[in-house]
Design a protein around this motif. Sequence first.
Motif: not given
Length: 252
Positions: A43-60
Amino acid sequence: MMKKPLLECCVESVESALAAKEGGADRLELCGNLMIGGTTPDINLYHRIREKCDILINVLIRPRFGDFCYSDEEFEIIRRDVKMFREAGADGVVIGILNPDGTLDTKRMAILMEEAKGMSVTLHRAFDVCVDPVKALQQAKELHIDTILTSGQKNTALEGADLLCELVKQAGDEIDILIGSGVKDSVIQKLAVSTGATSFHMSGKITMDSPMTYRKKDVSMGLPLVSEYTIWQTSAEEIRKARTVLDSVCAR
């Protein structure tokens, strides 16, 4: 007229996510452990990418390596992970559960669809090992799944081209067929034309050497055939080449 082109990049690190965005990816599929086909990411990998990257994120959401027939305990973990990433603001989840006989587990999938309300849902490559892809496609429509990620039930999308062509036709405008496995610019060139698909999934990965200078030769931390000192990472250039081809083909 073709659908709007979509390029999704599967990533397992912040560095790969940023490279995917730089190369022109429309969406990320965030995973852990891509070397074994992908598992649920931290989950913290997700949060860090969300902070740095503004494109759509689908999670496996995949609790372990292996098949897609899950115990009650594994299913509960999957359900909780879907809820966790929904509450964290993920744009979508990538899920799939099969019955022991290879059919789609529609009962459990319906529970997950309810849990995922508000997010897009992709049926992952559990589809590629199901017993009847035509029936599973129809069931996915009935469940209101948005996307099916598939290689056409072969190891690579090129090998599965005949089935992919049929799936795109049967999907129509009700569900998106996202072509994955072995995808790169040259593959997109061939399959976009032959199948009519406009959505493609790739990693664009290259191998990089670890910055470690001291290396213990006699100890392996994981798979004995894989070096701990090799880093797999998305290449912005590989994504950029795929983006260029996809846009060119879909503009015709």
